[in-house]
Motif scaffolding. Structure first.
Motif, PDB file in Angstrom:
ATOM      1  N   PHE A 136       0.840  -1.199   0.000  1.00  0.00           N
ATOM      2  CA  PHE A 136       0.000   0.000   0.000  1.00  0.00           C
ATOM      3  C   PHE A 136       0.877   1.251   0.000  1.00  0.00           C
ATOM      4  O   PHE A 136       0.606   2.213  -0.720  1.00  0.00           O
ATOM      5  CB  PHE A 136      -0.929   0.016   1.217  1.00  0.00           C
ATOM      6  CG  PHE A 136      -1.554   1.354   1.452  1.00  0.00           C
ATOM      7  CD1 PHE A 136      -2.536   1.815   0.597  1.00  0.00           C
ATOM      8  CD2 PHE A 136      -1.129   2.174   2.481  1.00  0.00           C
ATOM      9  CE1 PHE A 136      -3.097   3.070   0.782  1.00  0.00           C
ATOM     10  CE2 PHE A 136      -1.676   3.422   2.670  1.00  0.00           C
ATOM     11  CZ  PHE A 136      -2.663   3.878   1.819  1.00  0.00           C
ATOM     12  N   SER A 159       2.150   1.966  -3.304  1.00  0.00           N
ATOM     13  CA  SER A 159       1.083   2.531  -4.124  1.00  0.00           C
ATOM     14  C   SER A 159       0.891   4.012  -3.805  1.00  0.00           C
ATOM     15  O   SER A 159       0.801   4.860  -4.695  1.00  0.00           O
ATOM     16  CB  SER A 159      -0.190   1.739  -3.840  1.00  0.00           C
ATOM     17  OG  SER A 159      -1.200   2.095  -4.692  1.00  0.00           O
ATOM     18  N   PHE A 200       3.308   6.378  -5.280  1.00  0.00           N
ATOM     19  CA  PHE A 200       3.017   6.801  -6.649  1.00  0.00           C
ATOM     20  C   PHE A 200       2.050   7.981  -6.671  1.00  0.00           C
ATOM     21  O   PHE A 200       2.145   8.849  -7.523  1.00  0.00           O
ATOM     22  CB  PHE A 200       2.476   5.627  -7.473  1.00  0.00           C
ATOM     23  CG  PHE A 200       3.558   4.820  -8.125  1.00  0.00           C
ATOM     24  CD1 PHE A 200       4.486   4.139  -7.360  1.00  0.00           C
ATOM     25  CD2 PHE A 200       3.660   4.757  -9.506  1.00  0.00           C
ATOM     26  CE1 PHE A 200       5.502   3.407  -7.952  1.00  0.00           C
ATOM     27  CE2 PHE A 200       4.670   4.025 -10.108  1.00  0.00           C
ATOM     28  CZ  PHE A 200       5.589   3.353  -9.331  1.00  0.00           C
ATOM     29  N   THR A 201       1.095   7.994  -5.728  1.00  0.00           N
ATOM     30  CA  THR A 201       0.172   9.127  -5.667  1.00  0.00           C
ATOM     31  C   THR A 201       0.941  10.411  -5.409  1.00  0.00           C
ATOM     32  O   THR A 201       0.777  11.406  -6.117  1.00  0.00           O
ATOM     33  CB  THR A 201      -0.849   8.920  -4.539  1.00  0.00           C
ATOM     34  OG1 THR A 201      -1.274   7.576  -4.536  1.00  0.00           O
ATOM     35  CG2 THR A 201      -2.026   9.842  -4.693  1.00  0.00           C
ATOM     36  N   PHE A 202       1.798  10.382  -4.386  1.00  0.00           N
ATOM     37  CA  PHE A 202       2.551  11.589  -4.049  1.00  0.00           C
ATOM     38  C   PHE A 202       3.545  11.934  -5.156  1.00  0.00           C
ATOM     39  O   PHE A 202       3.746  13.105  -5.471  1.00  0.00           O
ATOM     40  CB  PHE A 202       3.280  11.411  -2.719  1.00  0.00           C
ATOM     41  CG  PHE A 202       2.430  11.756  -1.536  1.00  0.00           C
ATOM     42  CD1 PHE A 202       2.122  13.075  -1.256  1.00  0.00           C
ATOM     43  CD2 PHE A 202       1.907  10.771  -0.727  1.00  0.00           C
ATOM     44  CE1 PHE A 202       1.321  13.405  -0.177  1.00  0.00           C
ATOM     45  CE2 PHE A 202       1.105  11.093   0.358  1.00  0.00           C
ATOM     46  CZ  PHE A 202       0.817  12.405   0.637  1.00  0.00           C
ATOM     47  N   ALA A 209       3.216  11.425  -8.297  1.00  0.00           N
ATOM     48  CA  ALA A 209       2.486  12.061  -9.401  1.00  0.00           C
ATOM     49  C   ALA A 209       2.245  13.527  -9.084  1.00  0.00           C
ATOM     50  O   ALA A 209       2.425  14.407  -9.938  1.00  0.00           O
ATOM     51  CB  ALA A 209       1.163  11.342  -9.645  1.00  0.00           C
ATOM     52  N   LEU A 210       1.837  13.811  -7.843  1.00  0.00           N
ATOM     53  CA  LEU A 210       1.563  15.204  -7.479  1.00  0.00           C
ATOM     54  C   LEU A 210       2.842  16.037  -7.515  1.00  0.00           C
ATOM     55  O   LEU A 210       2.863  17.148  -8.046  1.00  0.00           O
ATOM     56  CB  LEU A 210       0.936  15.262  -6.083  1.00  0.00           C
ATOM     57  CG  LEU A 210      -0.473  14.678  -5.968  1.00  0.00           C
ATOM     58  CD1 LEU A 210      -0.911  14.599  -4.514  1.00  0.00           C
ATOM     59  CD2 LEU A 210      -1.466  15.518  -6.755  1.00  0.00           C
ATOM     60  N   SER A 263       4.030  16.603 -11.076  1.00  0.00           N
ATOM     61  CA  SER A 263       3.166  17.618 -11.707  1.00  0.00           C
ATOM     62  C   SER A 263       3.600  19.008 -11.271  1.00  0.00           C
ATOM     63  O   SER A 263       3.721  19.930 -12.084  1.00  0.00           O
ATOM     64  CB  SER A 263       1.707  17.409 -11.305  1.00  0.00           C
ATOM     65  OG  SER A 263       1.281  16.140 -11.643  1.00  0.00           O
ATOM     66  N   ILE A 281      -5.545  29.317  -2.292  1.00  0.00           N
ATOM     67  CA  ILE A 281      -5.279  28.277  -3.282  1.00  0.00           C
ATOM     68  C   ILE A 281      -5.383  28.839  -4.692  1.00  0.00           C
ATOM     69  O   ILE A 281      -4.774  28.328  -5.629  1.00  0.00           O
ATOM     70  CB  ILE A 281      -6.219  27.081  -3.065  1.00  0.00           C
ATOM     71  CG1 ILE A 281      -5.726  25.847  -3.825  1.00  0.00           C
ATOM     72  CG2 ILE A 281      -7.653  27.415  -3.429  1.00  0.00           C
ATOM     73  CD1 ILE A 281      -6.354  24.566  -3.407  1.00  0.00           C
ATOM     74  N   SER A 282      -6.144  29.935  -4.883  1.00  0.00           N
ATOM     75  CA  SER A 282      -6.330  30.418  -6.249  1.00  0.00           C
ATOM     76  C   SER A 282      -5.607  31.723  -6.561  1.00  0.00           C
ATOM     77  O   SER A 282      -5.522  32.106  -7.718  1.00  0.00           O
ATOM     78  CB  SER A 282      -7.827  30.567  -6.549  1.00  0.00           C
ATOM     79  OG  SER A 282      -8.419  31.384  -5.588  1.00  0.00           O
ATOM     80  N   ASN A 295      -1.899  26.759  -5.835  1.00  0.00           N
ATOM     81  CA  ASN A 295      -2.522  25.490  -6.226  1.00  0.00           C
ATOM     82  C   ASN A 295      -1.776  24.319  -5.618  1.00  0.00           C
ATOM     83  O   ASN A 295      -2.332  23.496  -4.899  1.00  0.00           O
ATOM     84  CB  ASN A 295      -2.483  25.302  -7.742  1.00  0.00           C
ATOM     85  CG  ASN A 295      -3.355  26.287  -8.497  1.00  0.00           C
ATOM     86  OD1 ASN A 295      -3.343  26.324  -9.703  1.00  0.00           O
ATOM     87  ND2 ASN A 295      -4.114  27.092  -7.779  1.00  0.00           N
ATOM     88  N   PHE A 296      -0.479  24.288  -5.931  1.00  0.00           N
ATOM     89  CA  PHE A 296       0.279  23.110  -5.528  1.00  0.00           C
ATOM     90  C   PHE A 296       0.630  23.144  -4.052  1.00  0.00           C
ATOM     91  O   PHE A 296       0.632  22.111  -3.393  1.00  0.00           O
ATOM     92  CB  PHE A 296       1.550  22.961  -6.383  1.00  0.00           C
ATOM     93  CG  PHE A 296       1.271  22.360  -7.720  1.00  0.00           C
ATOM     94  CD1 PHE A 296       0.984  21.005  -7.824  1.00  0.00           C
ATOM     95  CD2 PHE A 296       1.266  23.125  -8.864  1.00  0.00           C
ATOM     96  CE1 PHE A 296       0.718  20.437  -9.051  1.00  0.00           C
ATOM     97  CE2 PHE A 296       1.000  22.563 -10.099  1.00  0.00           C
ATOM     98  CZ  PHE A 296       0.721  21.216 -10.199  1.00  0.00           C
ATOM     99  N   GLY A 327      -2.577  22.368  -2.243  1.00  0.00           N
ATOM    100  CA  GLY A 327      -3.025  21.039  -2.675  1.00  0.00           C
ATOM    101  C   GLY A 327      -2.172  19.933  -2.070  1.00  0.00           C
ATOM    102  O   GLY A 327      -2.690  18.989  -1.479  1.00  0.00           O
ATOM    103  N   PHE A 349      -2.927  17.578   1.104  1.00  0.00           N
ATOM    104  CA  PHE A 349      -3.050  16.122   0.921  1.00  0.00           C
ATOM    105  C   PHE A 349      -2.154  15.401   1.926  1.00  0.00           C
ATOM    106  O   PHE A 349      -2.532  14.377   2.499  1.00  0.00           O
ATOM    107  CB  PHE A 349      -2.658  15.766  -0.516  1.00  0.00           C
ATOM    108  CG  PHE A 349      -3.071  14.386  -0.944  1.00  0.00           C
ATOM    109  CD1 PHE A 349      -4.394  14.007  -0.927  1.00  0.00           C
ATOM    110  CD2 PHE A 349      -2.119  13.467  -1.370  1.00  0.00           C
ATOM    111  CE1 PHE A 349      -4.778  12.735  -1.321  1.00  0.00           C
ATOM    112  CE2 PHE A 349      -2.491  12.196  -1.763  1.00  0.00           C
ATOM    113  CZ  PHE A 349      -3.829  11.833  -1.739  1.00  0.00           C
TER     114      PHE A 349
END
Lengths: 247, 602
Positions: free
Chosen positions: A31, A34, A37-39, A41-42, A45, A153-154, A182-183, A186, A190
């Motif tokens: 897990f 897995s 990979f989520t982190f 990817a963020l 990006s 955030i914006s 944003n990042f 975000g 997370f």
């Protein structure tokens, strides 16, 4: 049910377990891979958007405040404290797991409490940092008008300074790159969500330890699995710290 | 149920008692059929939920084939059913987009990912590795119910006023990020994203179980090199899912933020309805990278389980060992690794640097090597075999046929120079439907016909099975073969009505033929559904433990195994699973010890 399993049946007849790990710990490791990979990817990006931007705020300028210190310029001091707290909570988690191996319930309880406290302190620090960024307004030149905005955030006020333009004694800046807020919100959000989950998991462990569940089971492996998750959250923070505060 | 016993000998007794209690209490209807933790029941739940979805997704294709085949026709009954979505008996353009989007989403994720892996991984892994159940039966149950929750949300999006998501199954921003972009970008899009996020959770819980069961719960003597190829296929599938779905989740989280929190992850410099949006600095290509980093492994998540199923069924029904077991495993491994390195071949037309494109072309074409190894091994398994043409076997052969046909065009579209011309045309549609849609369905049907006796203790009807196979095979080629020509002629995909284009008028009749074949094919699938449910209750009963004469462990269990699979000890394994026709013996079960007189090899 067509079959009855005789009492005292040995469930695992496969000889030596391949990794000498229980399936539960194996699952936790997979897990975590897995979730890596989520982190990843963020963060990747974030990297692509950041390197494709013309301008990016200097973290030494963005993160230079400290609670109760007013406008003193202390770059990265607060985030260093946060990081220290989180790493210390990993240390206390190691001690909890260690006491678990020795089947010392009191010891596990004590160190789990410290870990929970460390997690809560980290979350508290993050809440202060976010609140400070969002509510602390600065003059920004938007569409030819000076507006007082905080960093959300914006939108944010971390753009380049407008030479010679002052507003009530403060230097006026251009709006910063939207991607920054944003990042930042975000990804740290997370991560904060993961820390919150970890704290809840540790609280659950604490109650299970207290009511003697693991003594009855005969081992504290569950605490060890929660520990793996906790260390992972800590490790991810090191990367978040690197990407947002140091670079 | 765990291997705690091996790791902490002497401390297991309590955990074991807990488990015993779970087994001894009376099973009510709810614990047996609904919130079941038995891997066999969960597999059937996945299969039947998948069938419901396949019916809905297939019906959608029938509806949009009506539009494509008969663009002039007005069918009043359509308006009776769908109201303003088919005003005047004609499917509206918005409805058409919603249909093609949901057709893709449903069939790729809900049927060929959850329905396929969910069924066969749950059913076969514990059986074939020799375990009483999954590593964590509770998480397994949870995985299914997350899938149901995700299904309910996706299904509900079909009934809201603005309709379901309609930006294509890939939901590219900015179309999917801006609610004002189209009616399919409103609430339907949110429900789509929430449903898919829950779907990822379901896949994660399932995948963790599959991998740890295969690694940790094998019976004595079941070394990795003695695993049947089905288990190998499902193993790599689970790993692909565990490593690619989280990236998709990240992509979806950012997309949800763009929709609701005013961020600009994917948005920059957009004018919508004459209004300039404040978003800047984002990149819609970023979404495509995140999406296809899942999207490409996803096609292998769909095809690897069927490759395993087909290998197993072919060997059994050729009464021959599978040709090149090690090469089969190695090529599964190679495909799994390469699948993570080729995602950008879906993005050749995004203005990618041609040099980078050429790297992805090379990596993509490399996949042809392990894929061809597999094809040759299937063909050589058939070669001089004593073939039994069961329905499962026919579908396996059909799988190989389609995999070759669709795989060859993969070499075309894997080349950026050709892909730039045929991208977003019917050529692409033909390619991926044959190689991953029809092939995967063929493999799935093969598995259902083959393991139905183990699932329900009865056989499916053979005559209906043969009709189902031949109609499906013929229709699949009639539907998708002509699409290659349409695509080469430049006919773009996702268009609503081709008859208004001078250059595509020549295809009006061809489109009608394709639509007709699609309707017939759909009827054949209804025949399959009828056969399936009829046979559960009325099918011919299985009278022997091992009706196909197979070597693997699931056929050593009772005809209707209870929770726990084997009434006594779990059998010990002494040999690989493909001892067919060895030393003149028809087959030797994996549980048979190797005798002194046996010839060498496995």
């Amino acid at each position: 049910m067509a079959t009855h399993i005789p009492a005292g049946y040995k469930w695992w007849t496969g000889g030596k377990s391949p990794y000498n790990l229980s399936y539960g710990k194996l699952m936790m490791w997979i897990f975590l891979m897995s979730d890596t990979f989520t982190f990843a990817a963020l963060l990747i990006s974030y990297g692509t958007i950041r390197v494709s931007s013309n301008y990016w705020p200097d973290p030494n300028y963005v993160f230079n405040t400290f609670p109760f210190m007013g406008d003193a310029n202390l770059p990265l001091a607060f985030v260093s404290l946060m990081t220290f707290i989180l790493i210390m909570s990993s240390v206390t988690m190691v001690l909890a797991v260690h006491e678990g191996h020795k089947m010392n319930r009191r010891g596990v309880e004590k160190w789990l409490l410290w870990t929970i406290l460390g997690g809560l302190m980290f979350l508290g620090c993050q809440a202060w940092e976010w609140t400070h960024l969002i509510t602390h307004v600065h003059p920004v030149l938007i569409d030819g008008q000076i507006k007082e905005i905080g960093a959300t955030i914006s939108q944010n006020h971390f753009g380049a300074a407008v030479p010679g333009l002052m507003h009530e004694g403060h230097q006026v800046h251009l709006p910063g790159p939207v991607g920054f807020g944003n990042f930042f919100f975000g990804i740290t959000g997370f991560h904060g969500f993961h820390v919150t989950t970890g704290v809840l998991l540790n609280v659950l462990m604490y109650f299970w330890v207290r009511n003697g569940r693991f003594d009855r089971l005969g081992h504290y492996e569950m605490v060890e699995k929660a520990g793996l998750y906790w260390h992972f959250v800590d490790l991810v923070w090191v990367f978040v710290f690197l990407c947002f505060y140091l670079i | 149920m765990s291997n705690e016993a091996a790791i902490h000998p002497g401390v297991i007794s309590h955990g074991f008692q807990e488990h015993q209690e779970a087994h001894h209490h009376h099973e009510s209807f709810i614990t047996k059929y609904i919130f079941s933790q038995d891997h066999k029941m969960i597999a059937k739940q996945y299969l039947i939920t998948g069938m419901v979805w396949a019916f809905i997704g297939g019906l959608m294709s029938v509806l949009f084939r009506i539009q494509l085949g008969y663009p002039e026709a007005t069918l009043p009954w359509l308006e009776d059913i769908f109201g303003h979505w088919a005003k005047g008996g004609k499917i509206s353009p918005e409805f058409y987009y919603a249909l093609v989007t949901m057709h893709g989403t449903i069939l790729i994720f809900f049927v060929l990912t959850a329905g396929l892996s969910g069924t066969f991984a749950n059913f076969l892994i514990p059986f074939q590795v020799g375990a009483r159940d999954m590593a964590s039966p509770f998480m397994n149950m949870l995985s299914y119910w997350f899938f149901v929750l995700s299904s309910i949300i996706m299904l509900s999006s079909l009934f809201i006023q603005t309709g379901p998501a309609a930006g294509g199954w890939t939901v590219y921003p900015p179309l999917s990020a801006l609610g004002d972009a189209s009616i399919g970008s409103k609430t339907g899009m949110d429900l789509w994203l929430i449903s898919m996020a829950l779907f990822v959770v379901s896949q994660l819980l399932a995948g963790l179980n599959y991998v740890s069961t295969i690694l940790n719960m094998r019976t004595k003597g079941m070394t990795m090199t003695r695993l049947p190829l089905t288990v190998w296929g499902l193993f790599f599938t689970a790993i692909l899912g565990l490593l690619s779905f989280p990236v998709l989740l990240s992509g979806f989280i950012l997309l949800l933020f763009d929709r609701h929190l005013g961020t600009s992850f994917y948005l920059s410099d957009i004018v919508i309805a004459g209004k300039i949006l404040p978003n800047e600095g984002g990149s819609s290509i970023l979404y495509q990278h995140l999406f296809w980093f899942l999207g490409h492994p996803e096609v292998y998540i769909i095809i690897l389980p069927t490759m395993g199923i087909v290998s197993e069924i072919m060997s059994i029904n050729s009464r021959k060992p599978i040709f090149g077991y090690t090469a089969m495993v190695a090529s599964l491994f190679a495909i799994a690794v390469l699948s993570f390195l080729v995602w950008a071949h879906h993005m050749f037309v995004t203005g990618m640097n041609p040099f980078l494109g050429s790297v992805f072309v090379l990596l993509t074409l490399l996949i042809a090597v392990p894929s061809s190894i597999k094809v040759f091994n299937w063909l050589t398994t058939l070669w001089r075999g004593n073939i039994r043409f069961t329905v499962g076997m026919l579908f396996s052969i059909g799988f190989v046929s389609n995999f070759i046909s669709g795989g060859l065009t993969g070499i075309w579209v894997g080349n950026s120079t050709i892909d730039i011309h045929v991208h977003d045309t019917y050529f692409n549609i033909a390619h991926f439907h044959i190689v991953m849609g029809v092939s995967a369905f063929m493999g799935m049907f093969a598995g259902v016909y083959h393991w139905f006796p183990k699932m329900y203790g009865r056989y499916m009807n053979n005559t209906m099975g043969y009709i189902h196979f031949w109609v499906t095979l013929v229709c699949a080629y009639v539907i998708f073969w002509p699409m290659h020509y349409e695509g080469l002629a430049g006919m773009p995909r996702r268009y609503y009505d081709y008859s208004t284009w001078e250059s595509f008028k020549q295809f009006v009749e061809l489109n009608r033929v394709i639509s007709f074949a699609a309707f017939v094919s759909f009827m054949a699938q209804i025949l399959f559904l009828f056969n399936f449910f009829y046979s559960i209750f009325k099918g011919r009963k299985v009278t022997t433990k091992n009706p196909w004469g197979a070597t693997t462990l699931e056929w050593t269990t009772p005809i209707r195994p209870g929770h726990g699979n084997w009434p006594g000890e779990i059998p010990e394994v002494h040999r690989w699973p493909y001892d067919y026709g060895k030393d003149g013996v028809d087959f030797i079960s994996q549980t048979e010890p190797v005798s002194k007189n046996e010839s060498g090899g496995h």
